[in-house]
Design a protein around this motif. Structure first.
Motif, PDB file in Angstrom:
ATOM      1  N   SER A  25       0.836  -1.201   0.000  1.00 32.61           N
ATOM      2  CA  SER A  25       0.000   0.000   0.000  1.00 32.61           C
ATOM      3  C   SER A  25       0.866   1.244   0.000  1.00 32.61           C
ATOM      4  O   SER A  25       1.841   1.331   0.749  1.00 32.61           O
ATOM      5  CB  SER A  25      -0.916   0.025   1.227  1.00 32.61           C
ATOM      6  N   ASP A  26       0.492   2.199  -0.845  1.00 30.22           N
ATOM      7  CA  ASP A  26       1.086   3.524  -0.780  1.00 30.22           C
ATOM      8  C   ASP A  26      -0.037   4.522  -0.530  1.00 30.22           C
ATOM      9  O   ASP A  26      -1.131   4.153  -0.109  1.00 30.22           O
ATOM     10  CB  ASP A  26       1.882   3.844  -2.052  1.00 30.22           C
ATOM     11  N   ALA A  27       0.209   5.809  -0.787  1.00 25.80           N
ATOM     12  CA  ALA A  27      -0.781   6.833  -0.466  1.00 25.80           C
ATOM     13  C   ALA A  27      -2.085   6.654  -1.242  1.00 25.80           C
ATOM     14  O   ALA A  27      -3.158   7.003  -0.749  1.00 25.80           O
ATOM     15  CB  ALA A  27      -0.191   8.218  -0.738  1.00 25.80           C
ATOM     16  N   LYS A  28      -2.011   6.088  -2.443  1.00 27.90           N
ATOM     17  CA  LYS A  28      -3.233   5.910  -3.234  1.00 27.90           C
ATOM     18  C   LYS A  28      -4.188   4.921  -2.577  1.00 27.90           C
ATOM     19  O   LYS A  28      -5.397   4.988  -2.775  1.00 27.90           O
ATOM     20  CB  LYS A  28      -2.861   5.444  -4.647  1.00 27.90           C
ATOM     21  N   VAL A  29      -3.653   3.988  -1.808  1.00 23.63           N
ATOM     22  CA  VAL A  29      -4.479   3.030  -1.083  1.00 23.63           C
ATOM     23  C   VAL A  29      -5.067   3.687   0.165  1.00 23.63           C
ATOM     24  O   VAL A  29      -6.268   3.578   0.454  1.00 23.63           O
ATOM     25  CB  VAL A  29      -3.680   1.773  -0.704  1.00 23.63           C
ATOM     26  N   LEU A  30      -4.239   4.402   0.908  1.00 23.17           N
ATOM     27  CA  LEU A  30      -4.697   5.014   2.150  1.00 23.17           C
ATOM     28  C   LEU A  30      -5.729   6.099   1.917  1.00 23.17           C
ATOM     29  O   LEU A  30      -6.544   6.384   2.794  1.00 23.17           O
ATOM     30  CB  LEU A  30      -3.508   5.577   2.927  1.00 23.17           C
ATOM     31  N   THR A  31      -5.727   6.712   0.734  1.00 27.48           N
ATOM     32  CA  THR A  31      -6.724   7.729   0.415  1.00 27.48           C
ATOM     33  C   THR A  31      -7.918   7.154  -0.342  1.00 27.48           C
ATOM     34  O   THR A  31      -8.795   7.888  -0.771  1.00 27.48           O
ATOM     35  CB  THR A  31      -6.093   8.864  -0.416  1.00 27.48           C
ATOM     36  N   GLY A  32      -7.952   5.834  -0.512  1.00 23.83           N
ATOM     37  CA  GLY A  32      -9.113   5.164  -1.098  1.00 23.83           C
ATOM     38  C   GLY A  32      -9.160   5.110  -2.605  1.00 23.83           C
ATOM     39  O   GLY A  32     -10.163   4.651  -3.174  1.00 23.83           O
ATOM     40  N   GLN A  55       1.435  11.251  -6.033  1.00 21.68           N
ATOM     41  CA  GLN A  55       0.412  12.140  -6.604  1.00 21.68           C
ATOM     42  C   GLN A  55      -0.700  12.519  -5.627  1.00 21.68           C
ATOM     43  O   GLN A  55      -1.774  12.934  -6.055  1.00 21.68           O
ATOM     44  CB  GLN A  55      -0.252  11.490  -7.831  1.00 21.68           C
ATOM     45  N   GLN A  56      -0.458  12.434  -4.343  1.00 23.20           N
ATOM     46  CA  GLN A  56      -1.570  12.577  -3.393  1.00 23.20           C
ATOM     47  C   GLN A  56      -1.801  13.984  -2.866  1.00 23.20           C
ATOM     48  O   GLN A  56      -2.793  14.236  -2.183  1.00 23.20           O
ATOM     49  CB  GLN A  56      -1.354  11.621  -2.220  1.00 23.20           C
ATOM     50  N   TRP A  57      -0.941  14.940  -3.156  1.00 26.44           N
ATOM     51  CA  TRP A  57      -1.113  16.284  -2.615  1.00 26.44           C
ATOM     52  C   TRP A  57      -1.703  17.229  -3.656  1.00 26.44           C
ATOM     53  O   TRP A  57      -1.474  17.075  -4.862  1.00 26.44           O
ATOM     54  CB  TRP A  57       0.242  16.842  -2.161  1.00 26.44           C
ATOM     55  N   ASP A  58      -2.463  18.199  -3.188  1.00 28.52           N
ATOM     56  CA  ASP A  58      -2.833  19.309  -4.053  1.00 28.52           C
ATOM     57  C   ASP A  58      -1.704  20.334  -4.019  1.00 28.52           C
ATOM     58  O   ASP A  58      -0.712  20.175  -3.294  1.00 28.52           O
ATOM     59  CB  ASP A  58      -4.178  19.910  -3.639  1.00 28.52           C
ATOM     60  N   ARG A  59      -1.856  21.406  -4.780  1.00 31.61           N
ATOM     61  CA  ARG A  59      -0.733  22.346  -4.906  1.00 31.61           C
ATOM     62  C   ARG A  59      -0.381  23.010  -3.573  1.00 31.61           C
ATOM     63  O   ARG A  59       0.791  23.161  -3.241  1.00 31.61           O
ATOM     64  CB  ARG A  59      -1.057  23.400  -5.957  1.00 31.61           C
ATOM     65  N   GLY A  60      -1.406  23.390  -2.808  1.00 28.83           N
ATOM     66  CA  GLY A  60      -1.150  24.039  -1.532  1.00 28.83           C
ATOM     67  C   GLY A  60      -0.463  23.116  -0.541  1.00 28.83           C
ATOM     68  O   GLY A  60       0.523  23.503   0.113  1.00 28.83           O
ATOM     69  N   GLU A 111       9.225  13.164  -4.930  1.00 35.88           N
ATOM     70  CA  GLU A 111       8.694  12.507  -6.123  1.00 35.88           C
ATOM     71  C   GLU A 111       7.168  12.575  -6.173  1.00 35.88           C
ATOM     72  O   GLU A 111       6.492  12.358  -5.165  1.00 35.88           O
ATOM     73  CB  GLU A 111       9.151  11.052  -6.124  1.00 35.88           C
ATOM     74  N   GLU A 112       6.650  12.857  -7.349  1.00 36.79           N
ATOM     75  CA  GLU A 112       5.206  12.910  -7.618  1.00 36.79           C
ATOM     76  C   GLU A 112       4.417  13.618  -6.503  1.00 36.79           C
ATOM     77  O   GLU A 112       3.476  13.066  -5.951  1.00 36.79           O
ATOM     78  CB  GLU A 112       4.663  11.498  -7.817  1.00 36.79           C
ATOM     79  N   PRO A 113       4.762  14.845  -6.198  1.00 35.03           N
ATOM     80  CA  PRO A 113       3.978  15.553  -5.193  1.00 35.03           C
ATOM     81  C   PRO A 113       2.568  15.890  -5.662  1.00 35.03           C
ATOM     82  O   PRO A 113       1.659  16.044  -4.839  1.00 35.03           O
ATOM     83  CB  PRO A 113       4.796  16.825  -4.951  1.00 35.03           C
ATOM     84  N   LEU A 114       2.384  15.998  -6.979  1.00 37.00           N
ATOM     85  CA  LEU A 114       1.096  16.372  -7.573  1.00 37.00           C
ATOM     86  C   LEU A 114       0.654  15.332  -8.588  1.00 37.00           C
ATOM     87  O   LEU A 114       1.391  14.393  -8.896  1.00 37.00           O
ATOM     88  CB  LEU A 114       1.229  17.733  -8.266  1.00 37.00           C
ATOM     89  N   ASP A 115      -0.544  15.523  -9.125  1.00 38.97           N
ATOM     90  CA  ASP A 115      -1.035  14.661 -10.195  1.00 38.97           C
ATOM     91  C   ASP A 115      -0.003  14.598 -11.323  1.00 38.97           C
ATOM     92  O   ASP A 115       0.613  15.610 -11.686  1.00 38.97           O
ATOM     93  CB  ASP A 115      -2.369  15.203 -10.727  1.00 38.97           C
TER      94      ASP A 115
END
Length: 383
Positions: A25-32, A208-213, A231-235
């Protein structure tokens, strides 16, 4: 043998289901957004010429897409029969246009990536050179970092233990996952690993889990940890947002692994979105388009850190002018008889011709679909 007049005689395609020891699991799993990863679907292409030369290549898919890659490759494989295997760029274009109605990127080109990579393996074998040497190597070893021990599904204590073990095994850098819904958990993990490592290369990956802010705020806080990159801070497709972060933060920005064409990587370079470009040969359609990305990256003056598939990317990184990194992932090792050699923080380019890999008997046992194409047509060997 007169290799100048040799022609492709057969192609064997195999879909292999590689099980993982534990769900990942990475952030994409934890955020559903996704479910835990339990296996990797591999597509192997084995190309044989009339004179008896053989090349092997592979592509892959995580979660969905493996059967589709296999089906598309099987449809276009007859286009290879009788072709001169030296004409790789022309063959790539021919295969792309054979399936152009479903696109010239994404699954369609990922399917032919296995074929393209096999052709490059074949070409290097015929030249009796490692692929890196055929391409023109700048180095015989590439700095390598480990990712597989730092997933968010791994307890922090185990991440620290994995970090210690990887460093003791000769790995040159450590990357851990961030992007946890609780930002304090991210910072605690980074702090613990930095304390374990001391002055040693450390990267983080937000998948890719963060928005710009959020990316800007987290990036500023993370600057105290002296990271090699974020790495991959945004989409993955937010080239403009990544460019803004690259201007704002002292820490370098890395992205590109989810993109599926050379064109998309050129967009990152056009917007000055990255300090480290991270293409994946399997995802962009093979080594042929990867070489175009390398040329564009070199001209833009950015460094290279290819994603996953170290068996392929080691050779490509060795042929990149600006000092690169290669990602050490041990997931695929059961599929091959050979193991990478690592010393003093660097992965050594093997001296064997081609990619230097041989498909293992275990990979054969995990095969779930296979088809052979030759001059007499396509025959399913196992379904």
């Amino acid at each position: 043998m007169n290799t100048a007049s040799d022609r492709i005689g057969s192609v064997v395609l195999s879909r292999v289901d590689l099980p993982l020891d534990t769900p990942i699991s990475d952030a994409k799993v934890l955020t559903g957004r996704q479910k835990p990863l339990t296996s990797v679907s591999m597509l192997f292409a084995e190309i044989r010429t009339e004179e008896g030369w053989e090349g092997v290549g592979y592509t892959y898919s995580k979660r969905a897409g493996g059967p589709g890659q296999y089906a598309h490759a099987r449809e276009v494989a007859p286009e290879l029969i009788g072709e001169d295997p030296n004409d790789i760029q022309r063959i790539w274009t021919k295969l792309v246009w054979a399936g152009a109605s479903v696109g010239r990127s994404g699954l369609a080109t990922q399917a032919i990536a296995a074929i393209d990579i096999a052709l490059w393996d074949l070409k290097a074998k015929r030249a009796r050179l490692p692929l890196a040497k055929l391409l023109g190597a700048h180095r015989d070893a590439v700095a390598c970092y480990n990712t597989s021990g730092g997933f968010l599904s791994t307890p922090l204590e185990q991440v620290v233990d994995n970090t210690r073990a990887a460093r003791e095994a000769g790995i040159g850098g450590i990357k851990i996952k961030v992007g946890h819904p609780d930002r304090r958990a991210d910072l605690a993990r980074v702090a613990a690993v930095r304390e374990e490592l001391g002055d040693f290369p450390l990267m983080v990956d937000a998948n890719q889990q963060w928005d710009r802010g959020t990316a800007t705020r987290m990036g500023r806080v993370l600057e105290e940890f002296d990271l090699v990159w974020i790495e991959e801070p945004l989409d993955a497709y937010d080239a403009v947002g990544h460019a803004a972060l690259a201007r704002e933060l002292a820490t370098p920005i890395a992205t590109g692994e989810m993109l599926t064409s050379a064109f998309e990587h050129r967009e990152l370079l056009r917007h000055e979105s990255v300090d480290f470009l991270q293409p994946d040969a399997a995802r962009v359609g093979g080594i042929t388009p990867f070489l175009a990305i390398m040329a564009a990256g070199r001209d833009a003056g950015v460094r290279l850190a290819p994603h996953f598939a170290m068996e392929i990317h080691l050779h490509l990184a060795a042929a990149y002018e600006l000092d690169p990194w290669v990602e050490h992932f041990d997931w695929l090792q059961p599929l091959f008889d050979e193991r990478p050699e690592i010393a003093d923080g660097r992965m050594l380019v093997p001296g064997r011709p081609g990619l230097g890999i041989t498909i293992s008997e275990q990979a054969r046992a995990w095969t779930v679909q296979q088809a052979r194409t030759d001059a007499d047509g396509t025959t399913a060997l196992a379904e």
